[in-house]
Design a protein around this motif. Structure first.
Motif, short mmCIF file in Angstrom:
data_model
loop_
_atom_site.label_atom_id
_atom_site.label_comp_id
_atom_site.label_asym_id
_atom_site.label_seq_id
_atom_site.Cartn_x
_atom_site.Cartn_y
_atom_site.Cartn_z
N PRO A 74 53.85 46.25 16.84
CA PRO A 74 52.42 46.13 16.49
C PRO A 74 51.86 44.73 16.67
CG PRO A 74 53.62 47.33 14.80
CD PRO A 74 54.65 46.77 15.73
N ARG A 75 52.74 43.71 16.73
CA ARG A 75 52.26 42.34 16.84
C ARG A 75 51.44 42.14 18.12
NH1 ARG A 75 56.97 38.13 18.85
NH2 ARG A 75 57.10 38.91 20.98
N TYR A 76 51.74 42.92 19.18
CA TYR A 76 50.98 42.79 20.43
C TYR A 76 49.52 43.16 20.18
CZ TYR A 76 55.49 42.45 22.79
OH TYR A 76 56.74 42.04 23.19
N PHE A 77 49.33 44.30 19.54
CA PHE A 77 47.98 44.77 19.23
C PHE A 77 47.28 43.82 18.27
CE2 PHE A 77 45.34 47.06 16.14
CZ PHE A 77 44.37 47.60 16.98
N ILE A 78 48.00 43.38 17.23
CA ILE A 78 47.41 42.51 16.21
C ILE A 78 47.00 41.17 16.80
CG2 ILE A 78 47.89 41.24 14.08
CD1 ILE A 78 49.77 43.58 13.30
N LEU A 79 47.87 40.56 17.60
CA LEU A 79 47.57 39.25 18.17
C LEU A 79 46.41 39.32 19.16
CD1 LEU A 79 48.23 36.29 18.25
CD2 LEU A 79 50.00 36.74 19.95
N GLU A 80 46.34 40.39 19.95
CA GLU A 80 45.23 40.56 20.89
C GLU A 80 43.91 40.69 20.14
OE1 GLU A 80 47.86 42.85 24.35
OE2 GLU A 80 46.48 43.97 23.08
N ALA A 81 43.90 41.51 19.08
CA ALA A 81 42.67 41.71 18.31
C ALA A 81 42.26 40.42 17.59
CB ALA A 81 42.87 42.83 17.30
N LEU A 82 43.23 39.76 16.94
CA LEU A 82 42.92 38.52 16.22
C LEU A 82 42.46 37.42 17.16
CD1 LEU A 82 45.79 38.32 13.56
CD2 LEU A 82 43.40 38.90 13.19
N SER A 83 43.04 37.38 18.35
CA SER A 83 42.64 36.37 19.33
C SER A 83 41.19 36.58 19.75
CB SER A 83 43.56 36.44 20.55
OG SER A 83 43.19 35.47 21.51
N GLY A 84 40.82 37.84 20.00
CA GLY A 84 39.43 38.14 20.35
C GLY A 84 38.46 37.76 19.24
N ILE A 85 38.84 38.10 18.01
CA ILE A 85 37.99 37.77 16.86
C ILE A 85 37.88 36.25 16.70
CG2 ILE A 85 37.83 37.89 14.33
CD1 ILE A 85 39.24 40.65 14.56
#
Length: 271
Positions: A74-85
């Motif tokens: 899940p870290r892939y999804f989380i890091l991508e989303a947090l990076s965008g935010i």
């Protein structure tokens, strides 16, 4: 128009986030991060175009590899989303808009993105491997020199102040080279000190000092919790063994990002 502009920034941020996950995985293994095609770390199958869309590919594939059906962390999804935010929040707090387009602000934002890339890679690699990667630190030094040159030439900043930081870099690199030749490895503390100088260049002494204080508090809490847990274990660890497990670079990087955003919030909403 502004909403589409920030959506574009969010998409760019997720692309950077996707790169961060790739780089954090490959850099410690000395793998190429530019030319080698993305692949599944489990079955090593090359990923197709529709497997590479940040966030959407993870959701569409339900968190599993299309080819071997292994679960994707899940870290892939989380890091991508947090990076965008993160990209959107900083752009908003820096008052970056389509009209008017301030060139100085845009350039400062670009330098900040380069800096955040350094911080995230440093923190991610340290979290996974408890290691301050030399290549990442060299990248940090390179962008610091670029930023200091920009500040001194364009914004007429005090060149003597940044000269001290350059001397600090040189001394630490010399020391790192000596320890590398003597012990065949770079020292962890030396890597932390290089990262701290990079933080000072981009975020200033105040934010960096408070980042160090937050890191020390986090480390103290970590040690306290492990000592409590250690009393219940049959095989107890020494204080040195516990302290050697602490990813200082990770805590330092996260503290620095949190404080940096806090400073932006303060100047945007309260001043």
């Amino acid at each position: 128009m502004e909403i589409f502009f920030y959506i574009l920034i969010f998409i760019i941020g997720t692309l950077f986030g996707s790169f961060y996950t790739l780089a954090v995985y490959r850099i410690p293994q000395k793998q190429d991060i530019v030319y080698t095609h993305s692949y599944c770390p489990n079955c090593h199958h090359k990923l197709g175009l529709f497997d590479l869309f940040p966030i959407f590919s993870y959701l569409f594939l339900r968190g599993k590899c299309r080819y071997c059906k292994e679960k994707i962390r899940p870290r892939y999804f989380i890091l991508e989303a947090l990076s965008g935010i993160l990209f959107v929040v900083i752009a908003y707090l820096m008052n970056i808009n389509v009209y008017p387009m301030n060139e100085t602000t845009i350039l400062s934002y670009c330098f900040l993105i380069l800096y955040l890339t350094f911080i995230i890679l440093m923190a991610g690699i340290d979290k996974e491997n408890r290691k301050m990667d030399k290549a990442v630190n060299i990248y940090g030094i390179a962008i610091s020199i670029m930023y200091m040159a920009y500040l001194c030439i364009v914004e007429k900043a005090n060149i003597y102040r940044y000269g001290i930081y350059l001397i600090g870099y040189v001394l630490l690199l010399i020391f790192d080279t000596i320890t590398l030749r003597k012990y065949a490895k770079s020292t962890y503390v030396n890597g932390i000190l290089i990262a701290i100088i990079t933080m000072i260049v981009f975020t200033g002494e105040y934010v960096t000092t408070n980042s160090i204080i937050m890191t020390l508090l986090a480390m103290a809490i970590y040690l306290l919790l492990h000592k409590i847990k250690n009393k219940k274990n049959q095989y107890k660890k020494s204080d040195k063994q516990i302290s050697d497990q602490i990813s200082i670079g990770f805590y330092l990087g996260m503290a620095n990002i949190i404080l940096l955003i806090g400073v932006f919030f303060y100047y945007h909403f309260l001043l």
